[in-house]
Scaffold this motif. Structure first.
Motif, PDB file in Angstrom:
ATOM      1  N   GLU A   1      34.939  17.171  66.103  1.00  0.00           N
ATOM      2  CA  GLU A   1      35.985  18.166  66.330  1.00  0.00           C
ATOM      3  C   GLU A   1      36.794  18.412  65.059  1.00  0.00           C
ATOM      4  O   GLU A   1      37.318  17.484  64.462  1.00  0.00           O
ATOM      5  CB  GLU A   1      36.935  17.692  67.437  1.00  0.00           C
ATOM      6  N   GLY A   2      36.843  19.677  64.695  1.00  0.00           N
ATOM      7  CA  GLY A   2      37.761  20.040  63.639  1.00  0.00           C
ATOM      8  C   GLY A   2      37.286  19.782  62.231  1.00  0.00           C
ATOM      9  O   GLY A   2      37.916  20.202  61.284  1.00  0.00           O
TER      10      GLY A   2
ATOM     11  N   GLU B   1      35.297  25.386  73.132  1.00  0.00           N
ATOM     12  CA  GLU B   1      36.759  25.334  72.970  1.00  0.00           C
ATOM     13  C   GLU B   1      37.241  26.152  71.780  1.00  0.00           C
ATOM     14  O   GLU B   1      38.446  26.241  71.540  1.00  0.00           O
ATOM     15  CB  GLU B   1      37.220  23.877  72.807  1.00  0.00           C
TER      16      GLU B   1
ATOM     17  N   ASN C   1      39.449  24.618  67.905  1.00  0.00           N
ATOM     18  CA  ASN C   1      40.623  25.485  67.782  1.00  0.00           C
ATOM     19  C   ASN C   1      40.493  26.679  68.736  1.00  0.00           C
ATOM     20  O   ASN C   1      39.610  27.504  68.570  1.00  0.00           O
ATOM     21  CB  ASN C   1      40.719  25.956  66.318  1.00  0.00           C
TER      22      ASN C   1
ATOM     23  N   ASP D   1      40.830  29.723  69.381  1.00  0.00           N
ATOM     24  CA  ASP D   1      41.097  31.063  68.853  1.00  0.00           C
ATOM     25  C   ASP D   1      39.931  31.976  69.240  1.00  0.00           C
ATOM     26  O   ASP D   1      38.854  31.897  68.648  1.00  0.00           O
ATOM     27  CB  ASP D   1      41.245  30.963  67.330  1.00  0.00           C
TER      28      ASP D   1
ATOM     29  N   GLN E   1      38.124  33.951  66.376  1.00  0.00           N
ATOM     30  CA  GLN E   1      37.236  33.132  65.549  1.00  0.00           C
ATOM     31  C   GLN E   1      36.008  32.689  66.335  1.00  0.00           C
ATOM     32  O   GLN E   1      34.912  32.559  65.797  1.00  0.00           O
ATOM     33  CB  GLN E   1      37.985  31.904  65.026  1.00  0.00           C
TER      34      GLN E   1
ATOM     35  N   LYS F   1      40.565  22.087  75.806  1.00  0.00           N
ATOM     36  CA  LYS F   1      41.366  23.306  75.864  1.00  0.00           C
ATOM     37  C   LYS F   1      40.580  24.399  76.578  1.00  0.00           C
ATOM     38  O   LYS F   1      39.420  24.655  76.281  1.00  0.00           O
ATOM     39  CB  LYS F   1      41.717  23.757  74.447  1.00  0.00           C
TER      40      LYS F   1
ATOM     41  N   THR G   1      37.243  29.348  75.644  1.00  0.00           N
ATOM     42  CA  THR G   1      37.652  30.192  74.510  1.00  0.00           C
ATOM     43  C   THR G   1      36.541  31.192  74.165  1.00  0.00           C
ATOM     44  O   THR G   1      36.808  32.344  73.820  1.00  0.00           O
ATOM     45  CB  THR G   1      37.996  29.300  73.294  1.00  0.00           C
TER      46      THR G   1
END
Ligand code: HEM
Length: 733
Positions: free
Chosen positions: A195-196, A226, A231, A233, A236, A344, A373
């Motif tokens: 993640e990330g 997610e 993130n 968004d 994106q 999320k 997302t």
């Protein structure tokens, strides 16, 4: 379409090895069965005569479909069906089986049942699909060799859609199982989904998705639900979806239809934090018998399951096809929330009672719906939104778009339509199938008079061999695209590829067109190449018959989605000593990769390289013309000179472009005079011990005939690689 071109293997710098992180790296302690597949021993339990197409054609197709339909609602206690219906679960299984396909090299996809093996069986994104396959086992067992796992995955997806009232376009069988993991480059990361951190697209840092990869992170089919790197968004996420779906040949409309259509069904699972569950199947203890991500039996019964970590259904009717997905997506504002597993996700603000979903185990209980997302991207991205609004307002358009996109998803890597089997093959020709009109087989006398005319035409052996190679060598065993059928080498984009030396190619094709009489261009190109090889062998003292299969038809531009051929462009073709762009793997790795896509053995690859060098069939080099790698003073003769000269200690090699390490000069060891120029691809046949051993066989006394025979056999193999029309003719009708 928005197929992304770009250089296969081209990434953001740095050299990697061809296969990236493999099963051995992921599971160093796993049983090493591959020592038993050395010396040509096969891992396949079926005997050589087993013909899957023939077996499939004897299956009682209606009974099979009826059994699959019955399974949909035959809930098992060890893994109860959400809402009493396994359909959505099986759609996800089929989608993930097909969804690894990528246009860059045609690898991945549903056609060999790889979801059964590592690494795919253990990808985080394939979480709990081990249960879906196990649910299917009694059906696989019942129908035995008549239905492969690979076909069963896809057919079950189709039946699931049908059984919930969804639209399907058809089904073609013919995916023969393999019995060992395919080694495919899936990336180099050391975490599946970190993640990330390890997201593969970061525009701010100029980081683009490496070709041929088609997923945003290792271990995902496409994108992180997610959002990029977790993130949330949606814009994106749209960017990542657009890029990754394009790499599986899906445009915006197909992407929207597939994602929304898929999520009309089922639910996501995120009832508990992921760390309360076991590891993936490949790393689990023996007693679990291939199951991973194990859950407490009581929790399973209660529906407390975590797969993705996201929790909830998209619609109030998760086992019924319809338009609720878009209706809800646009009816409500969605707010960011966290699932019980900590993922999320997005939840409608103040949903009406009738827009709530049933609980997966207790229909009397109502729970909120959700969107990921990635789903929100279909509303927030302006281009996706237009399509989504159209589908919201026109259910028939969504039905049609979903059915067609699903069919394409599941059949994209099965090969030309000739390879499709069974009673549900759609009649309509689809442009992505690269349709080629049927040809007619020319008479022996037409063939032989054409071949003599070609040899009298003034065209050289090198020119003829190169044209035939340009035509046939686009073939890839992975998705069975490319090849000489249709003579698409005369059409854009192939005719303009630098690897094909366009000016020379156009001269050769023009001349062959004049001489061909009633032959198709596709046949003419193959026969001209065969005539050239026969002449070259004769000049070397060997009488051979290069028996390429005729009867090919010619495609027109109308039959050809030119853009979809762009990923087939060779950025390196070691057989022609061609390198357009230095990749992030060694250039000799690119040769091995291409040989693999052509279905060649190591000796076949070696003989082809040595033979094509002897024939002078190399792409023009800006500085050194037709000399590079042509280690002979009689180019155009099918001799073993490449091998004898390469292994001759009288020549000393040194690199001439230190920085690139790509080009070498061979000098007379005594005088220092320059004798040859060569590339890494040439010299690897002297430096790699295994390739050197084979080169020795072709260079030693008495080895010439073995070399010529192997060359001719490999040549015919490449030329005829795409003749599925002939191989499958006996199964049609
Ligand atoms: C389930 C993400 C595209 C069909 C899911 C789940 C996630 C997800 C996170 C929940 C898995 C679980 O926790 O059980 C995505 C993303 C996509 C995508 C990010 C693309 C951007 C598709 C497509 C299809 C599809 C193209 C099929 C055409 C399904 C189905 C389920 C599902 C049927 C429900 C499975 C069940 O009920 O067990 N998807 N998906 N998805 N997906 Fe997708």
């Amino acid at each position: 379409g928005s197929i992304s071109g770009g250089c296969p293997f081209h990434g953001d710098g740095g050299v990697r090895d061809l296969l990236g992180r493999t099963n051995r790296d992921w599971w160093p302690d796993a049983l090493q069965l591959d020592i038993l597949t050395q010396q040509g021993r096969s891992a396949d339990p079926m005997d050589e005569k087993f013909d899957y197409a023939e077996a499939f054609n004897t299956v009682d197709y209606n009974a099979l479909k009826a059994d699959i339909t019955a399974l949909m609602t035959d809930s098992k206690e060890w893994w109860p069906a959400d809402y009493g219906h396994y359909g959505p679960f099986f759609i996800r299984m089929a989608w993930h089986a097909a969804g690894t396909y990528r246009t860059g090299d045609g690898r991945g996809g549903s056609s060999s049942g790889q979801q059964r093996f590592a690494p795919l069986n253990s990808w985080p994104d394939n979480g709990n699909l081990d249960k879906a396959r196990r649910l299917l086992w009694p059906i696989k067992q019942k129908y035995g060799k008549k239905i492969s796992w690979a076909d069963l995955f896809i057919l079950t997806g189709n039946v699931a859609i049908e059984s919930m009232g969804g639209p399907v376009f058809g089904f073609g069988g013919g995916r023969a199982d393999v019995y060992e993991p395919e080694t495919v480059y899936w990336g180099t990361e050391e975490e599946w989904v970190d993640e990330g951190v390890e997201t593969r697209i970061i525009p701010d840092e100029g980081k683009a998705l490496e070709n041929p990869l088609a997923a945003i992170q290792m271990g995902l089919i496409y994108v992180n639900p997610e959002g990029p790197g977790g993130n949330p968004d949606p814009l994106q996420s749209a960017r990542d979806m657009r890029e990754t779906f394009a790499r599986m040949a899906m445009n915006d409309e197909e992407t929207v239809a597939l994602t929304a259509g898929g999520h009309a069904f089922g639910k996501a699972h995120g009832a508990k934090p992921a760390d309360s569950f076991g590891g993936a199947p490949e790393s689990e203890v023996l007693a679990l018998q291939g199951f991973g991500w194990l859950h407490d039996e009581e929790e399973i019964a209660a529906g407390n399951i975590t797969t993705s970590g996201i929790e909830g259904a998209w619609t109030p009717n998760p086992t019924q096809w319809g338009g609720d997905y878009f209706r809800l997506l646009f009816k409500y504002d969605y707010e960011l929330v966290e699932s019980p597993a900590g993922a999320k996700q997005w939840q409608p603000v103040n949903p009406d009672e009738e827009d709530m979903a049933p609980d997966a185990r207790d229909p009397s209980k109502k729970v909120p719906t959700m969107m990921t997302t990635a789903d929100m991207a279909l509303k927030m991205d302006p281009d996706y939104r237009k399509i989504s609004e159209r589908f919201r307002d026109d259910q028939a358009a969504l039905d049609d778009a979903f059915a067609r996109a699903w069919f394409k998803l599941c059949h994209r890597d099965l090969g030309p339509k000739a390879c499709y089997l069974g009673p549900e093959v759609p009649a309509e020709d689809l442009i992505w199938q690269d349709p080629t009109p049927a040809g007619t087989t020319p008479s022996d006398s037409d063939v032989s008079s054409f071949k003599s005319a070609v040899l009298d035409s003034g065209l050289t052996v090198s020119e003829l061999v190169k044209a035939a190679w340009a035509s046939a060598s686009t073939f890839r065993n992975s998705d069975r695209r490319g090849g000489a059928n249709g003579a698409r080498v005369r059409l854009a984009p192939q005719k303009d590829w630098a690897a094909n030396d366009p000016e020379e190619l156009s001269k050769v094709l023009g001349k062959l067109d004049e001489l061909r009489g009633s032959l198709s261009m596709a046949d003419a190109i193959m026969l001209a190449g065969a005539a050239a090889v026969e002449k070259a062998a004769k000049d070397g003292g060997f009488d051979v018959h290069v028996d390429v299969t005729t009867g090919r038809g010619d495609a027109t531009e109308e039959h050809t989605d030119a853009e979809s051929f762009e990923p087939l462009e060779p950025f390196a073709d070691g057989f022609r000593n061609y390198l357009k762009t230095k990749a992030n793997v060694k250039t000799e790795d690119m040769l091995v990769d291409k040989a693999h896509l052509l279905g060649l053995s190591i000796p076949e690859m070696t003989a082809l390289v040595g033979g094509m060098r002897a024939l002078g069939a190399v792409s023009h080099h800006a500085e050194h013309g037709d000399r590079i790698g042509v280690l002979t003073d009689r180019p155009g003769v099918l001799s073993n000179d490449f091998f004898t000269n390469l292994l001759d200690m009288g020549t000393k090699w040194e690199v001439v472009d230190e920085s690139g390490d790509e080009e070498f000069v061979g000098r007379d060891r005594d005088s220092g005079d320059e004798k040859y120029r060569a590339t890494r691809t040439d010299l690897v046949f002297g430096s790699n011990s295994q390739l050197r051993a084979i080169s020795e066989v072709y260079a030693e006394n008495g080895g010439e005939k073995r070399f010529v025979d192997t060359f001719v056999r490999a040549w015919i193999k490449v030329m005829d690689a795409d003749r599925f029309d002939i191989r499958y003719a006996k199964y049609s009708g």
